[in-house]
Scaffold this motif. Sequence first.
Motif: not given
Length: 253
Positions: A93-106
């Motif tokens: 739901s999060f890791y596969n659907l976002n880039n590293n920048y957005r994942l770090s923000r999550h």
Amino acid sequence: MALPLLKYAPTTQNSRVKAFRVGSDEDPKAVALDKVLSRDDQNFVIESAYRQLFFHAFKVDRDHTLECQLRDGQITVRDFIRSLALSDTFVRSFYNLNNNYRLSRHLVEKLLGRPVYSQAEEIAWSAVIMTKGLKGAVDAILDSDEYLENFGYDTVPYHRNRVVGSRALGETPFNITTPRYDAYYRGIFGFPQIVYTGAGKAFPVRATQRRGGNPEDYLPWVRSLPALRNAGNAASSASIDYLSKVPYRSIGR
């Protein structure tokens, strides 16, 4: 070779000091397992952890083995949070659907309970994700001094410092400011979708009553006409010999 965590600093002096304010409804509510006295309180801690990581956990997203281990004291709340952040649901739901920048923000918002200070912090944690993967980034955040000082081993992470002194309302929750899907995937899935949840408009009984002049009222009378009654006995147009019906005329007459 793994890169060390890059240096970054808060953008303002206010980020370096603790908030001084009078308690209100906007204040964050800490949920700790070491203060529970009943099974219902344990369930509330577990639900708070699911809500912090997933915003909403469906039945298929729950891990009953981890829940039993947490209730029995075999693992801490921090271990439970770590397992949820590395679960298949979070990866899909999060890791596969976002880039590293957005994942770090999550990760910063959900595990540290605050927004990222600046783009420099996003780049720093993105480098950790790039070199150590999701597990390395989660371990680095949960083992950091900031996490241990604010949440320790038995407190569920929460949105810290939502109240701002110069505002009438606090900050917007993370699940609204940073939705699960990026704009690219929201466009593929057709989001945002307008969902009407109100009651449907009911038409009065007189609106369903048939009034004079409706063509359907004359349909039985049209079917009773002689031309239509004998229409079934008429010969089909496909069986008519049109060539025999044309009068013969010889050339020269």
